[in-house]
Design a protein around this motif. Structure first.
Motif, PDB file in Angstrom:
ATOM      1  N   LEU A   1       0.822  -1.205   0.000  1.00  0.00           N
ATOM      2  CA  LEU A   1       0.000   0.000   0.000  1.00  0.00           C
ATOM      3  C   LEU A   1       0.859   1.260   0.000  1.00  0.00           C
ATOM      4  N   ARG A   2       2.055   1.171   0.562  1.00  0.00           N
ATOM      5  CA  ARG A   2       2.964   2.325   0.558  1.00  0.00           C
ATOM      6  C   ARG A   2       3.385   2.657  -0.867  1.00  0.00           C
ATOM      7  N   ALA A   3       3.618   1.628  -1.670  1.00  0.00           N
ATOM      8  CA  ALA A   3       3.987   1.847  -3.069  1.00  0.00           C
ATOM      9  C   ALA A   3       2.837   2.485  -3.830  1.00  0.00           C
ATOM     10  N   ILE A   4       1.625   2.017  -3.569  1.00  0.00           N
ATOM     11  CA  ILE A   4       0.448   2.566  -4.239  1.00  0.00           C
ATOM     12  C   ILE A   4       0.270   4.042  -3.905  1.00  0.00           C
ATOM     13  N   GLU A   5       0.501   4.373  -2.643  1.00  0.00           N
ATOM     14  CA  GLU A   5       0.387   5.770  -2.223  1.00  0.00           C
ATOM     15  C   GLU A   5       1.474   6.627  -2.864  1.00  0.00           C
ATOM     16  N   GLU A   6       2.714   6.133  -2.873  1.00  0.00           N
ATOM     17  CA  GLU A   6       3.823   6.895  -3.437  1.00  0.00           C
ATOM     18  C   GLU A   6       3.643   7.152  -4.933  1.00  0.00           C
ATOM     19  N   LEU A   7       3.072   6.180  -5.635  1.00  0.00           N
ATOM     20  CA  LEU A   7       2.903   6.303  -7.080  1.00  0.00           C
ATOM     21  C   LEU A   7       1.591   6.994  -7.458  1.00  0.00           C
ATOM     22  N   LYS A   8       0.829   7.396  -6.428  1.00  0.00           N
ATOM     23  CA  LYS A   8      -0.440   8.102  -6.647  1.00  0.00           C
ATOM     24  C   LYS A   8      -1.434   7.272  -7.471  1.00  0.00           C
ATOM     25  N   ILE A   9      -1.488   5.988  -7.151  1.00  0.00           N
ATOM     26  CA  ILE A   9      -2.478   5.095  -7.739  1.00  0.00           C
ATOM     27  C   ILE A   9      -3.779   5.253  -6.955  1.00  0.00           C
ATOM     28  N   ARG A  10      -4.888   5.344  -7.651  1.00  0.00           N
ATOM     29  CA  ARG A  10      -6.180   5.531  -6.979  1.00  0.00           C
ATOM     30  C   ARG A  10      -6.752   4.203  -6.499  1.00  0.00           C
ATOM     31  N   SER A  11      -7.467   4.269  -5.386  1.00  0.00           N
ATOM     32  CA  SER A  11      -8.149   3.104  -4.810  1.00  0.00           C
ATOM     33  C   SER A  11      -9.623   3.468  -4.598  1.00  0.00           C
ATOM     34  N   PRO A  12     -10.420   3.473  -5.657  1.00  0.00           N
ATOM     35  CA  PRO A  12     -11.809   3.960  -5.569  1.00  0.00           C
ATOM     36  C   PRO A  12     -12.684   3.209  -4.568  1.00  0.00           C
ATOM     37  N   LEU A  13     -12.472   1.909  -4.414  1.00  0.00           N
ATOM     38  CA  LEU A  13     -13.296   1.145  -3.471  1.00  0.00           C
ATOM     39  C   LEU A  13     -13.044   1.621  -2.041  1.00  0.00           C
ATOM     40  N   ARG A  14     -11.779   1.839  -1.720  1.00  0.00           N
ATOM     41  CA  ARG A  14     -11.444   2.361  -0.398  1.00  0.00           C
ATOM     42  C   ARG A  14     -11.949   3.788  -0.243  1.00  0.00           C
ATOM     43  N   GLU A  15     -11.776   4.598  -1.274  1.00  0.00           N
ATOM     44  CA  GLU A  15     -12.221   5.986  -1.216  1.00  0.00           C
ATOM     45  C   GLU A  15     -13.736   6.081  -0.986  1.00  0.00           C
ATOM     46  N   ALA A  16     -14.471   5.106  -1.478  1.00  0.00           N
ATOM     47  CA  ALA A  16     -15.926   5.089  -1.300  1.00  0.00           C
ATOM     48  C   ALA A  16     -16.335   4.459   0.024  1.00  0.00           C
ATOM     49  N   GLY A  17     -15.367   3.936   0.781  1.00  0.00           N
ATOM     50  CA  GLY A  17     -15.669   3.341   2.089  1.00  0.00           C
ATOM     51  C   GLY A  17     -16.172   1.921   2.026  1.00  0.00           C
ATOM     52  N   LEU A  18     -15.912   1.211   0.936  1.00  0.00           N
ATOM     53  CA  LEU A  18     -16.428  -0.146   0.763  1.00  0.00           C
ATOM     54  C   LEU A  18     -15.549  -1.183   1.452  1.00  0.00           C
ATOM     55  N   THR A  19     -16.198  -2.103   2.159  1.00  0.00           N
ATOM     56  CA  THR A  19     -15.512  -3.226   2.790  1.00  0.00           C
ATOM     57  C   THR A  19     -15.591  -4.439   1.870  1.00  0.00           C
ATOM     58  N   LYS A  20     -14.883  -5.493   2.236  1.00  0.00           N
ATOM     59  CA  LYS A  20     -14.941  -6.730   1.450  1.00  0.00           C
ATOM     60  C   LYS A  20     -16.363  -7.273   1.398  1.00  0.00           C
ATOM     61  N   SER A  21     -17.042  -7.251   2.524  1.00  0.00           N
ATOM     62  CA  SER A  21     -18.418  -7.727   2.564  1.00  0.00           C
ATOM     63  C   SER A  21     -19.308  -6.897   1.650  1.00  0.00           C
ATOM     64  N   ASP A  22     -19.139  -5.582   1.671  1.00  0.00           N
ATOM     65  CA  ASP A  22     -19.906  -4.701   0.778  1.00  0.00           C
ATOM     66  C   ASP A  22     -19.696  -5.095  -0.678  1.00  0.00           C
ATOM     67  N   ILE A  23     -18.446  -5.341  -1.027  1.00  0.00           N
ATOM     68  CA  ILE A  23     -18.101  -5.645  -2.414  1.00  0.00           C
ATOM     69  C   ILE A  23     -18.724  -6.966  -2.845  1.00  0.00           C
ATOM     70  N   ARG A  24     -18.741  -7.944  -1.958  1.00  0.00           N
ATOM     71  CA  ARG A  24     -19.378  -9.228  -2.287  1.00  0.00           C
ATOM     72  C   ARG A  24     -20.893  -9.037  -2.466  1.00  0.00           C
ATOM     73  N   ILE A  25     -21.505  -8.270  -1.597  1.00  0.00           N
ATOM     74  CA  ILE A  25     -22.950  -8.026  -1.705  1.00  0.00           C
ATOM     75  C   ILE A  25     -23.274  -7.308  -3.016  1.00  0.00           C
ATOM     76  N   LEU A  26     -22.506  -6.280  -3.330  1.00  0.00           N
ATOM     77  CA  LEU A  26     -22.754  -5.522  -4.556  1.00  0.00           C
ATOM     78  C   LEU A  26     -22.438  -6.355  -5.797  1.00  0.00           C
ATOM     79  N   SER A  27     -21.419  -7.181  -5.719  1.00  0.00           N
ATOM     80  CA  SER A  27     -21.093  -8.053  -6.850  1.00  0.00           C
ATOM     81  C   SER A  27     -22.245  -9.014  -7.124  1.00  0.00           C
ATOM     82  N   LYS A  28     -22.805  -9.574  -6.076  1.00  0.00           N
ATOM     83  CA  LYS A  28     -23.961 -10.466  -6.249  1.00  0.00           C
ATOM     84  C   LYS A  28     -25.149  -9.683  -6.785  1.00  0.00           C
ATOM     85  N   HIS A  29     -25.340  -8.474  -6.289  1.00  0.00           N
ATOM     86  CA  HIS A  29     -26.435  -7.599  -6.711  1.00  0.00           C
ATOM     87  C   HIS A  29     -26.390  -7.336  -8.217  1.00  0.00           C
ATOM     88  N   PHE A  30     -25.186  -7.169  -8.747  1.00  0.00           N
ATOM     89  CA  PHE A  30     -25.030  -6.880 -10.174  1.00  0.00           C
ATOM     90  C   PHE A  30     -24.809  -8.141 -11.017  1.00  0.00           C
TER      91      PHE A  30
END
Length: 282
Positions: free
Chosen positions: A145-174
């Protein structure tokens, strides 16, 4: 796109997180997604394509660190959804700081990988590079994660506050088949820190885990300690693997791959077992 009908089955909190994710992606205009075919990156890629359409590029790294079927899954998904897909060959074993396997090896690996992905994205004029870190990853030991931060790579799922459980629920939803896909970490996480990582041993671990998959197991790890294989499965599966008709062929298979001893960890599968007492592989 109107998602009001689709969102009726979601909780208000999750609906708000989804809205936030869509806004984050829309503001990007164009994005290259580091795509491994796992639960998180598949959902991120799906949503990016849903929001940005043709302004999305999936980039998948083919490497000794990942099973071949992951690359095949990535190709199948992008073809099904009409997403532009770029495949690169990534060889981290050429990095001394990776091969020597220090506790922060993921930092060096991620730095090299995302530098390459970022270069491809910039050459193709994509505004951002994004990857699938979620909120749960922040509570683990992840030097990458330090490398991702240093290289200014975006993490939209984290930025939106999504947890692993959220992502599984939404993946099933779609309707994404990955909604219940088992968690996976790169094969280097099967090695204790300080033990040299070699292509031969990575192949041994990969083939051993492929055999476990052929037995119908869903969550498993083959941890390698020199030439000892320590198998982790979920506790309900321990008794099954101990049955003679399974135990015998399993031991023979792993020994044929080069393991001298084959053991079954009675504690069962858990993340971070290579890190006791330090760090966190998964």
């Amino acid at each position: 796109m109107d998602t009001s009908n689709e969102e009726k089955t979601l909780t208000p909190e999750l609906t708000e997180k989804l809205r936030r994710l869509e806004e984050i992606l829309k503001a990007m205009d164009s994005v290259a997604v580091a795509y491994s075919a796992g639960v998180d990156s598949t959902f991120l890629l799906y949503m990016a394509h849903r929001v940005l359409g043709s302004q999305v590029l999936a980039i998948t790294a083919v490497s000794p660190l990942f099973p071949e079927n992951e690359g095949a899954d990535a190709a199948a998904f992008t073809e099904e959804h009409g997403i532009l897909h770029h495949v690169i060959s990534f060889q981290p074993l050429g990095l001394p700081c990776f091969e020597e396997n220090p506790p922060d090896r993921c930092y060096y690996c991620k730095t090299a990988l995302f530098n390459e992905i970022r270069w491809i994205a910039e050459e193709a004029c994509y505004a951002y590079v994004a990857e699938g870190t979620n909120m749960d990853d922040l509570g683990d030991y992840r030097p990458g994660l330090r490398a991702i931060e240093e290289l200014k790579i975006r993490s939209p799922l984290r930025e939106a506050g999504l947890t692993k459980s959220d992502i599984r629920i939404l993946s099933k939803h779609f309707g994404l088949s990955t909604w219940d896909k088992p968690s996976f970490a790169c094969l280097a996480s099967r090695f204790p820190y300080g033990d040299a990582i070699t292509e031969e041993k990575l192949a041994m671990v990969g083939q051993a885990e492929a055999y476990l998959a052929s037995l119908g197991l869903r969550q498993y790890r083959v941890r390698i300690h020199d030439l000892i294989a320590r198998i982790e499965v979920e506790p309900p599966e321990l008794e099954r693997l101990a049955k003679p008709e399974i135990r015998g062929p399993l031991a023979e298979k792993l020994q044929s791959l080069g393991f001298r001893y084959v053991t079954l960890d009675l504690t069962g599968y858990r993340t971070g077992s290579m890190n006791l007492p330090e760090g966190a592989n998964s």
